[in-house]
Design a protein around this motif. Structure first.
Motif, PDB file in Angstrom:
ATOM      1  N   ARG A  88      49.132  38.294  37.828  1.00 26.20           N
ATOM      2  CA  ARG A  88      49.342  39.605  38.169  1.00 26.20           C
ATOM      3  C   ARG A  88      50.357  40.105  38.951  1.00 26.20           C
ATOM      4  O   ARG A  88      50.869  41.171  38.943  1.00 26.20           O
ATOM      5  CB  ARG A  88      48.029  39.720  39.007  1.00 26.20           C
ATOM      6  CG  ARG A  88      46.551  39.783  38.097  1.00 26.20           C
ATOM      7  CD  ARG A  88      45.483  39.987  38.744  1.00 26.20           C
ATOM      8  NE  ARG A  88      44.654  38.970  39.472  1.00 26.20           N
ATOM      9  CZ  ARG A  88      43.761  38.845  39.718  1.00 26.20           C
ATOM     10  NH1 ARG A  88      42.970  39.963  39.940  1.00 26.20           N
ATOM     11  NH2 ARG A  88      43.001  37.717  40.267  1.00 26.20           N
ATOM     12  N   THR A 127      53.500  40.636  36.705  1.00 24.78           N
ATOM     13  CA  THR A 127      53.270  41.745  35.797  1.00 24.78           C
ATOM     14  C   THR A 127      53.429  43.047  36.792  1.00 24.78           C
ATOM     15  O   THR A 127      53.998  44.157  36.232  1.00 24.78           O
ATOM     16  CB  THR A 127      51.748  41.905  35.391  1.00 24.78           C
ATOM     17  OG1 THR A 127      51.725  40.679  34.366  1.00 24.78           O
ATOM     18  CG2 THR A 127      51.416  43.043  34.398  1.00 24.78           C
ATOM     19  N   ALA A 128      52.820  43.048  37.965  1.00 24.54           N
ATOM     20  CA  ALA A 128      53.055  44.248  38.812  1.00 24.54           C
ATOM     21  C   ALA A 128      54.601  44.695  38.870  1.00 24.54           C
ATOM     22  O   ALA A 128      54.801  45.758  38.851  1.00 24.54           O
ATOM     23  CB  ALA A 128      52.153  44.001  40.096  1.00 24.54           C
ATOM     24  N   HIS A 132      46.648  45.793  39.968  1.00 27.06           N
ATOM     25  CA  HIS A 132      46.680  44.518  39.963  1.00 27.06           C
ATOM     26  C   HIS A 132      46.193  43.392  41.115  1.00 27.06           C
ATOM     27  O   HIS A 132      46.838  42.385  41.171  1.00 27.06           O
ATOM     28  CB  HIS A 132      48.394  44.113  39.572  1.00 27.06           C
ATOM     29  CG  HIS A 132      48.782  44.863  38.383  1.00 27.06           C
ATOM     30  ND1 HIS A 132      48.432  44.376  36.848  1.00 27.06           N
ATOM     31  CD2 HIS A 132      49.502  46.084  37.987  1.00 27.06           C
ATOM     32  CE1 HIS A 132      49.121  44.949  36.146  1.00 27.06           C
ATOM     33  NE2 HIS A 132      49.785  46.114  36.598  1.00 27.06           N
TER      34      HIS A 132
END
Length: 528
Positions: free
Chosen positions: A280, A283-284, A363
């Motif tokens: 996460r 991805t953020a 996220h």
């Protein structure tokens, strides 16, 4: 005064807390404090100079010792052990470009080779003197520190290329401007060094990389003088500035540089956020890099680095309190810390802050007050910790690379895995952890720290380091990473250059260097 056998100012030190030493002893084994050579001992080993007298050239032993090596880990080993294989025969201190040209003639007449020297902060061997038959003249640019011109209308400033980071910012800030280029070596490194090694500043996401900031300048080459005009853009064939960028002192000595400057930010914020897990968090950060949000920096630590940094902070009660607070927000032992920077007008900073916190929140990111500003205050401290770790018996070094977002997980696992296994045949453990310190819409830099025990002798310590560096470098080449994202090539990365550039590319580089330096006067053995 600068420390002669390690990083930074001699009067500045950051002792390793006992709690930190306990963590390292547990993770890699107890360290053994080495016996370091003294400066008088090393000075006594300096041989007579092979250079004739010259008014700009010092042949004093201490000056030659202080300009013999850079700041790589092998340099630390050599200087601490005291068995330095070679010293410059003299160190020149020119005051202007014309004196650099005069030094070329002097070196030719003496049969010498020249090593350009900025701040001496290279970590890949750029300024190192190697044994050889030819005398070596090191040319220090420390006297070329002046601000020659500043155009507020054009937002361009011209400096002597030997200007250090603090001196450059001091002169710009007095006029209300900044370059915004803050590598970790900022306190010691120079503008010319940044340019010829393609340096990256910690806030390059906002201010730009050095190739974006470098607008033009003056290069003194053995074949002549190259003046680079400061056009905002040009379509006249290949950009000759690109020849200078990353040239590592092989084609000439950069004596002046014109850079693109920015007004001092009205506001600057540094925020710290924690994410529940690496996927996460990564991805953020990717989405932030691709969002166009007005950010100046994104720096994301893996769960391993987050845990290690907290453990090494030396404040177990505060870390325990932080862990408890994060646990209440659903963030456990796999947490990842992100430091996020914003610089500019108050309006843009506030806008970027809202965008970033909103995206991070989606996220699972949780902001922890004050930690971001604390990171900023200590952001140039890390190199000093290498001195402190050495004095307790541990070696600390870093490797860095860059790759596409889709390849980050594979490359990260390969580099860390290679480091952790590199000393297994010696029965030694290695601590390795990574952060993403420079991000782009298409990919990211990976910056990996590794910690290991020093050997009983300097030769064993070097053998351990070489095994680690070789393992990491081969992993980068084999798994789609560049061999160097921000530190250049020097000598340490030279064996891997052809894997990235190809035989034709390396041949083209050699031919270009030969045009500017037909007789090979400059920086022997570096880059190619």
């Amino acid at each position: 005064m600068r420390r002669w056998n390690g990083w930074g100012h001699a009067a500045v030190g950051y002792p390793l807390p006992d709690t930190t030493a306990a963590v390292l002893a547990e993770r890699v084994g107890p360290g053994t404090t080495p016996r370091d050579a003294t400066l008088p001992e090393v000075m006594a080993s300096v041989p007579p100079s092979r250079l004739p007298p010259h008014p700009l050239v010092s042949t004093e032993p201490e000056v030659r010792v202080r300009h013999a090596r850079g700041q790589s880990f092998p340099d630390l080993i050599v200087m601490r052990d005291g068995h330095v294989p070679a010293f410059p025969d003299g160190v020149a201190f020119p005051n202007q470009s014309e004196e650099v040209r005069a030094l070329f003639a002097y070196a030719r007449d003496a049969g010498a080779r020249i090593i350009p020297y900025g701040g001496g902060t290279s970590v890949v061997g750029h300024v190192n003197v190697e044994p050889g038959d030819a005398p070596i003249l090191t040319v220090s640019l420390e006297r070329l520190q002046q601000l020659h011109a500043l155009s507020e209308e054009d937002r361009l400033a011209t400096f002597g290329a030997g200007v250090s980071g603090p001196r450059l910012e001091e002169q710009l800030r007095a006029r209300g401007y900044t370059l915004g280029h803050f590598p970790q070596s900022f306190e010691q490194s120079t503008l010319g060094g940044w340019i010829v090694t393609r340096s990256r500043g910690q806030q390059s996401l906002g201010y730009g990389r050095i190739e974006n900031l470098f607008a033009g300048g003056r290069l003194e080459a053995p074949a002549g003088t190259l003046v680079l005009p400061t056009f905002p853009a040009s379509a006249t064939g290949p950009d000759v500035r690109e020849f200078v960028l990353g040239s590592e002192g092989r084609m000439g000595i950069l004596t002046e540089a014109t850079v693109r400057i920015s007004p001092l930010p009205e506001r600057e914020d540094f925020l710290a956020l924690f994410f529940p897990d690496w996927e996460r968090a990564r991805t953020a950060v990717r989405e932030l890099a691709q969002s166009g949000a007005p950010l100046s920096m994104l720096r994301l630590s893996t769960p391993e680095e987050t845990a290690i940094n907290l453990a090494l902070a030396g404040h177990p009660r505060m870390v325990g309190l932080l862990s408890g607070v994060l646990s209440l927000r659903g963030i456990g032992p796999d947490s990842c810390m992100l430091v996020l920077g914003l610089s500019g007008s108050a309006r843009n900073v506030e806008h970027g802050r809202r965008m970033a916190l909103d995206l991070a929140g989606r996220h699972g990111g949780v902001r922890v007050p004050a930690l971001g500003e604390k990171w900023k205050k200590g952001r140039f401290r890390s190199p000093y910790l290498r001195n402190a770790a050495w004095e307790r018996g541990w070696g600390v070094d870093t490797v860095e690379t860059a790759t596409s977002w889709s390849n980050v997980p594979r490359l990260l696992a390969a580099v860390e895995g290679a480091l952790r296994e590199a000393l297994a045949d010696r029965g030694e453990r290695v601590l390795a952890f990574t952060h993403l310190s420079h991000v782009y819409p298409s990919g990211s830099n990976l910056y990996t720290t590794f910690i290991f025990r020093l050997g009983a002798e300097a030769a064993e310590t070097h053998a351990r380091w070489l095994a680690l560096k070789t393992a990491a470098s081969r992993a980068m080449v084999a798994h789609g990473g560049t061999i160097s994202h921000q530190h250049g090539v020097g000598t340490d990365h030279r064996p891997y250059l052809e894997a990235e550039k190809g035989p034709l590319g390396v041949a083209a580089i050699r031919q270009m260097l030969g045009t500017f330096d037909p007789t090979g006067l400059l920086n022997p053995g570096k880059l190619v």
